[in-house]
Design an enzyme around this catalytic site. Sequence first.
Site, PDB file in Angstrom:
ATOM      1  N   TYR A  53       0.817  -1.214   0.000  1.00  0.00           N
ATOM      2  CA  TYR A  53       0.000   0.000   0.000  1.00  0.00           C
ATOM      3  C   TYR A  53       0.855   1.272   0.000  1.00  0.00           C
ATOM      4  O   TYR A  53       1.964   1.287   0.520  1.00  0.00           O
ATOM      5  CB  TYR A  53      -0.899   0.041   1.225  1.00  0.00           C
ATOM      6  N   PRO A 217     -16.494  -0.670   1.166  1.00  0.00           N
ATOM      7  CA  PRO A 217     -17.898  -0.602   1.587  1.00  0.00           C
ATOM      8  C   PRO A 217     -18.742   0.362   0.762  1.00  0.00           C
ATOM      9  O   PRO A 217     -19.962   0.222   0.700  1.00  0.00           O
ATOM     10  CB  PRO A 217     -17.804  -0.133   3.048  1.00  0.00           C
ATOM     11  N   GLY A 225     -23.274   8.026  -3.600  1.00  0.00           N
ATOM     12  CA  GLY A 225     -24.292   8.760  -4.345  1.00  0.00           C
ATOM     13  C   GLY A 225     -23.712   9.487  -5.544  1.00  0.00           C
ATOM     14  O   GLY A 225     -22.517   9.746  -5.614  1.00  0.00           O
TER      15      GLY A 225
END
Length: 326
Positions: A53, A217, A225
């Site tokens: 990472y 998630p 949205g």
Amino acid sequence: MDYAHLGRSGLLVSRIGLGTMNFGDATDEAEAFDVMDRAVELGVNFFDSADVYGGPQTPDMEKGFGTSEEIIGNWLTKSGRRDEIVLATKAYQPMGLGPNDRRLSAYHLKRACEASLRRLQTDHIDLYQMHHVDRATPWDEIWQAMDQLVTEGKITYVGSSNFAGWDIATAQARADARHTLGLVSEQSLYNLTNRAIEQELIPSLRYHGVGLIPWSPLAMGVLAGRPKGEQRTVRRAALSEQFAALSDQLGAYETFCDELGHSPAEIAQAWLLHQPAVSTLIAGSRTVAQLEAAVDALSIDLDTDALAALDRIWPGPGEAPQSYAW
């Protein structure tokens, strides 16, 4: 903050975990320090990283290699808060150009763990996770390597990531044969838009007492949205195709979230926290504000009607074999 056992283990982890994949890439060290400081203040005790990472996640690049772990290590040294967190990292991805600089051989696991410990500036990793299944390496070899790391005090628990249901079963069968604990967690892709693991992986986790740690998630931002106003210039253009493909579902979802009085991102994370298999979910927060928004999801109570409404908008596959056979 709420806490839950990590699978069948006695270890308690915060229901919201801090994902650090963006540290060193989208989030510089100073801001990462602020995020980690705030995480501890909020009661977040589960910090998740991986040896690759912090950058392009490939060893032939000049920078960004292992940067996330290095930033965490610098913060641990500066803050002195090592004993306040459950530190998790992963191994599997290529960490060099050699043929043995990757995957899950005993040769690589030993070296990968020791390299992570150096970058993290600590003497032990609380949860050491296999970043992907390696079906070319025998499970007896993998467990022998992990058992040795436990004996040496370098790791405490072992977890998996991106495993199939039968991989969990196979891993646990070999661990049981060796009279060791085996896996305590599985980190997998899971969100309202992608519920494939409900078919076989989650039943396997439930049977073996392995805790689920969902990653992504928010489905890479889709479940936050559709962007509005100035957000259009901020949100990644790469999501535009997904927004178009899921237009009808997103419209119904956004309307439902408005009715509940919460943002789509909050509802997406609250839904995961209502799933019985989930021990903690990974909030890959780039900023303090994003972390605080994730923690806010803990306060949302979705009743039976709300959960049923979300199932109608984002239907799951059901459990196998009933999902496809009589």
